[in-house]
Design a protein around this motif. Structure first.
Motif, PDB file in Angstrom:
ATOM      1  N   VAL A   1       0.814  -1.198   0.000  1.00 33.17           N
ATOM      2  CA  VAL A   1       0.000   0.000   0.000  1.00 33.17           C
ATOM      3  C   VAL A   1       0.861   1.266   0.000  1.00 33.17           C
ATOM      4  O   VAL A   1       0.407   2.326  -0.384  1.00 33.17           O
ATOM      5  CB  VAL A   1      -0.981   0.006   1.202  1.00 33.17           C
ATOM      6  N   GLY A   2       2.108   1.148   0.418  1.00 33.15           N
ATOM      7  CA  GLY A   2       2.991   2.302   0.463  1.00 33.15           C
ATOM      8  C   GLY A   2       2.805   3.163   1.694  1.00 33.15           C
ATOM      9  O   GLY A   2       3.221   4.310   1.723  1.00 33.15           O
ATOM     10  N   TRP A   3       2.182   2.612   2.740  1.00 33.48           N
ATOM     11  CA  TRP A   3       1.992   3.350   3.988  1.00 33.48           C
ATOM     12  C   TRP A   3       3.237   3.159   4.855  1.00 33.48           C
ATOM     13  O   TRP A   3       3.289   2.300   5.717  1.00 33.48           O
ATOM     14  CB  TRP A   3       0.772   2.856   4.739  1.00 33.48           C
ATOM     15  N   HIS A   4       4.244   3.974   4.641  1.00 31.14           N
ATOM     16  CA  HIS A   4       5.505   3.817   5.371  1.00 31.14           C
ATOM     17  C   HIS A   4       5.446   4.400   6.765  1.00 31.14           C
ATOM     18  O   HIS A   4       6.225   4.018   7.623  1.00 31.14           O
ATOM     19  CB  HIS A   4       6.641   4.475   4.585  1.00 31.14           C
ATOM     20  N   ASP A   5       4.567   5.345   6.997  1.00 32.43           N
ATOM     21  CA  ASP A   5       4.498   5.976   8.302  1.00 32.43           C
ATOM     22  C   ASP A   5       3.391   5.396   9.176  1.00 32.43           C
ATOM     23  O   ASP A   5       3.000   5.992  10.164  1.00 32.43           O
ATOM     24  CB  ASP A   5       4.303   7.478   8.153  1.00 32.43           C
ATOM     25  N   TYR A   6       2.904   4.222   8.827  1.00 28.58           N
ATOM     26  CA  TYR A   6       1.832   3.612   9.613  1.00 28.58           C
ATOM     27  C   TYR A   6       2.293   3.305  11.035  1.00 28.58           C
ATOM     28  O   TYR A   6       1.591   3.531  11.994  1.00 28.58           O
ATOM     29  CB  TYR A   6       1.320   2.348   8.924  1.00 28.58           C
ATOM     30  N   MET A   7       3.500   2.761  11.159  1.00 33.55           N
ATOM     31  CA  MET A   7       4.064   2.427  12.463  1.00 33.55           C
ATOM     32  C   MET A   7       5.433   3.072  12.592  1.00 33.55           C
ATOM     33  O   MET A   7       6.117   3.226  11.595  1.00 33.55           O
ATOM     34  CB  MET A   7       4.268   0.916  12.603  1.00 33.55           C
ATOM     35  N   PRO A   8       5.851   3.369  13.809  1.00 34.38           N
ATOM     36  CA  PRO A   8       7.232   3.851  13.972  1.00 34.38           C
ATOM     37  C   PRO A   8       8.173   2.653  13.860  1.00 34.38           C
ATOM     38  O   PRO A   8       8.432   1.951  14.821  1.00 34.38           O
ATOM     39  CB  PRO A   8       7.230   4.457  15.372  1.00 34.38           C
ATOM     40  N   PHE A   9       8.632   2.397  12.668  1.00 34.81           N
ATOM     41  CA  PHE A   9       9.457   1.216  12.394  1.00 34.81           C
ATOM     42  C   PHE A   9      10.853   1.702  12.038  1.00 34.81           C
ATOM     43  O   PHE A   9      10.985   2.627  11.236  1.00 34.81           O
ATOM     44  CB  PHE A   9       8.827   0.444  11.229  1.00 34.81           C
ATOM     45  N   PRO A  10      11.904   1.113  12.594  1.00 31.48           N
ATOM     46  CA  PRO A  10      13.250   1.659  12.382  1.00 31.48           C
ATOM     47  C   PRO A  10      13.797   1.463  10.956  1.00 31.48           C
ATOM     48  O   PRO A  10      14.721   2.153  10.566  1.00 31.48           O
ATOM     49  CB  PRO A  10      14.106   0.904  13.389  1.00 31.48           C
ATOM     50  N   LEU A  11      13.230   0.550  10.202  1.00 31.73           N
ATOM     51  CA  LEU A  11      13.711   0.291   8.846  1.00 31.73           C
ATOM     52  C   LEU A  11      12.714   0.818   7.822  1.00 31.73           C
ATOM     53  O   LEU A  11      11.511   0.675   8.001  1.00 31.73           O
ATOM     54  CB  LEU A  11      13.896  -1.208   8.619  1.00 31.73           C
ATOM     55  N   TYR A  12      13.240   1.387   6.753  1.00 29.03           N
ATOM     56  CA  TYR A  12      12.371   1.826   5.662  1.00 29.03           C
ATOM     57  C   TYR A  12      12.105   0.629   4.762  1.00 29.03           C
ATOM     58  O   TYR A  12      13.037  -0.019   4.269  1.00 29.03           O
ATOM     59  CB  TYR A  12      13.034   2.950   4.864  1.00 29.03           C
ATOM     60  N   ILE A  13      10.840   0.310   4.551  1.00 27.65           N
ATOM     61  CA  ILE A  13      10.435  -0.792   3.681  1.00 27.65           C
ATOM     62  C   ILE A  13       9.864  -0.164   2.414  1.00 27.65           C
ATOM     63  O   ILE A  13       8.802   0.453   2.459  1.00 27.65           O
ATOM     64  CB  ILE A  13       9.348  -1.677   4.336  1.00 27.65           C
ATOM     65  N   PRO A  14      10.548  -0.286   1.276  1.00 21.78           N
ATOM     66  CA  PRO A  14      10.008   0.310   0.047  1.00 21.78           C
ATOM     67  C   PRO A  14       8.776  -0.447  -0.430  1.00 21.78           C
ATOM     68  O   PRO A  14       8.631  -1.646  -0.195  1.00 21.78           O
ATOM     69  CB  PRO A  14      11.160   0.175  -0.958  1.00 21.78           C
ATOM     70  N   SER A  15       7.887   0.272  -1.089  1.00 25.22           N
ATOM     71  CA  SER A  15       6.706  -0.380  -1.652  1.00 25.22           C
ATOM     72  C   SER A  15       7.100  -1.116  -2.923  1.00 25.22           C
ATOM     73  O   SER A  15       8.166  -0.862  -3.507  1.00 25.22           O
ATOM     74  CB  SER A  15       5.623   0.651  -1.958  1.00 25.22           C
ATOM     75  N   LEU A  16       6.244  -2.021  -3.351  1.00 25.11           N
ATOM     76  CA  LEU A  16       6.512  -2.731  -4.604  1.00 25.11           C
ATOM     77  C   LEU A  16       6.586  -1.758  -5.772  1.00 25.11           C
ATOM     78  O   LEU A  16       7.392  -1.950  -6.686  1.00 25.11           O
ATOM     79  CB  LEU A  16       5.443  -3.795  -4.859  1.00 25.11           C
ATOM     80  N   ALA A  17       5.777  -0.708  -5.748  1.00 32.88           N
ATOM     81  CA  ALA A  17       5.823   0.298  -6.815  1.00 32.88           C
ATOM     82  C   ALA A  17       7.191   0.970  -6.840  1.00 32.88           C
ATOM     83  O   ALA A  17       7.758   1.192  -7.917  1.00 32.88           O
ATOM     84  CB  ALA A  17       4.720   1.327  -6.615  1.00 32.88           C
ATOM     85  N   GLU A  18       7.741   1.298  -5.672  1.00 29.49           N
ATOM     86  CA  GLU A  18       9.072   1.906  -5.622  1.00 29.49           C
ATOM     87  C   GLU A  18      10.138   0.932  -6.113  1.00 29.49           C
ATOM     88  O   GLU A  18      11.055   1.333  -6.827  1.00 29.49           O
ATOM     89  CB  GLU A  18       9.403   2.338  -4.188  1.00 29.49           C
ATOM     90  N   ILE A  19       9.993  -0.314  -5.745  1.00 33.77           N
ATOM     91  CA  ILE A  19      10.965  -1.329  -6.188  1.00 33.77           C
ATOM     92  C   ILE A  19      10.903  -1.499  -7.688  1.00 33.77           C
ATOM     93  O   ILE A  19      11.936  -1.531  -8.361  1.00 33.77           O
ATOM     94  CB  ILE A  19      10.697  -2.676  -5.457  1.00 33.77           C
ATOM     95  N   LEU A  20       9.697  -1.569  -8.235  1.00 40.01           N
ATOM     96  CA  LEU A  20       9.551  -1.748  -9.691  1.00 40.01           C
ATOM     97  C   LEU A  20      10.008  -0.514 -10.476  1.00 40.01           C
ATOM     98  O   LEU A  20      10.587  -0.656 -11.544  1.00 40.01           O
ATOM     99  CB  LEU A  20       8.108  -2.098 -10.042  1.00 40.01           C
ATOM    100  N   ARG A  21       9.760   0.672  -9.942  1.00 44.25           N
ATOM    101  CA  ARG A  21      10.253   1.890 -10.599  1.00 44.25           C
ATOM    102  C   ARG A  21      11.765   1.923 -10.628  1.00 44.25           C
ATOM    103  O   ARG A  21      12.374   2.338 -11.600  1.00 44.25           O
ATOM    104  CB  ARG A  21       9.737   3.133  -9.888  1.00 44.25           C
ATOM    105  N   GLY A  22      12.377   1.482  -9.547  1.00 44.27           N
ATOM    106  CA  GLY A  22      13.832   1.466  -9.461  1.00 44.27           C
ATOM    107  C   GLY A  22      14.461   0.397 -10.335  1.00 44.27           C
ATOM    108  O   GLY A  22      15.613   0.516 -10.737  1.00 44.27           O
ATOM    109  N   ALA A  23      13.708  -0.634 -10.692  1.00 42.20           N
ATOM    110  CA  ALA A  23      14.245  -1.737 -11.497  1.00 42.20           C
ATOM    111  C   ALA A  23      14.226  -1.441 -12.982  1.00 42.20           C
ATOM    112  O   ALA A  23      14.903  -2.084 -13.753  1.00 42.20           O
ATOM    113  CB  ALA A  23      13.456  -3.009 -11.216  1.00 42.20           C
ATOM    114  N   ARG A  24      13.456  -0.423 -13.398  1.00 38.90           N
ATOM    115  CA  ARG A  24      13.359  -0.106 -14.819  1.00 38.90           C
ATOM    116  C   ARG A  24      14.601   0.657 -15.278  1.00 38.90           C
ATOM    117  O   ARG A  24      15.096   1.513 -14.560  1.00 38.90           O
ATOM    118  CB  ARG A  24      12.127   0.738 -15.091  1.00 38.90           C
ATOM    119  N   PRO A  25      15.041   0.384 -16.502  1.00 36.62           N
ATOM    120  CA  PRO A  25      16.232   1.084 -17.008  1.00 36.62           C
ATOM    121  C   PRO A  25      15.956   2.525 -17.380  1.00 36.62           C
ATOM    122  O   PRO A  25      14.928   2.996 -17.583  1.00 36.62           O
ATOM    123  CB  PRO A  25      16.611   0.295 -18.253  1.00 36.62           C
TER     124      PRO A  25
END
Length: 100
Positions: free
Chosen positions: A76-100
Motif C-alpha cells: 500500500v505504500g503506507w511507510h508511516d503507519y508504524m514507527p518502524f526503524p527500517l524503511y520498507i520500500p513499496s513494490l511500486a518503488e521497487i519496480l520503478r527502481g528496477a526499470r532502465p
C-alpha cells in the motif's frame, strides 16, 4: 469469527493511518494506542476467550505488528503507519527502481 477481524484490522488501520495524517497534533499514544487497545481487547471480549487463550493471543498480536507494517509498506505504500526503524520500500518503488 470474521466480524471482529473486520473491525480490528481495517478499521483500526484506517484510524491509525488517517488520524496520523489529518491530526498530526494528536499524541502518538492515541493514534497507535487506540488500534492497539482494540486489537488486544476486542477479540478476547467478543469471542469470550478464556484467560489461557487470551494469554497466548496478546503476545501473538504484538508479534504481528511488524509483519503488518511490512505488508502495508510493500503493498500500500503506507511507510508511516508504524514507527518502524527500517524503511520498507513499496513494490511500486521497487519496480520503478528496477526499470532502465
Amino acid at each position: 469469527m470474521l466480524a471482529p477481524a473486520i473491525v480490528v484490522v481495517p478499521i483500526g488501520m484506517i484510524f491509525a493511518r488517517y488520524s496520523h495524517v489529518f491530526f498530526r497534533d494528536l499524541p502518538w499514544e492515541i493514534y497507535y494506542g487506540v488500534p492497539a487497545l482494540i486489537t488486544f481487547l476486542l477479540p478476547p471480549l467478543w469471542l469470550r476467550m478464556p484467560r489461557r487463550e487470551t494469554a497466548r493471543y496478546v503476545p501473538l498480536a504484538l508479534l504481528m505488528a511488524p509483519v503488518i507494517h511490512i505488508v502495508f509498506s510493500l503493498f500500500v505504500g503506507w511507510h508511516d503507519y508504524m514507527p518502524f526503524p527500517l524503511y520498507i520500500p513499496s513494490l511500486a518503488e521497487i519496480l520503478r527502481g528496477a526499470r532502465p
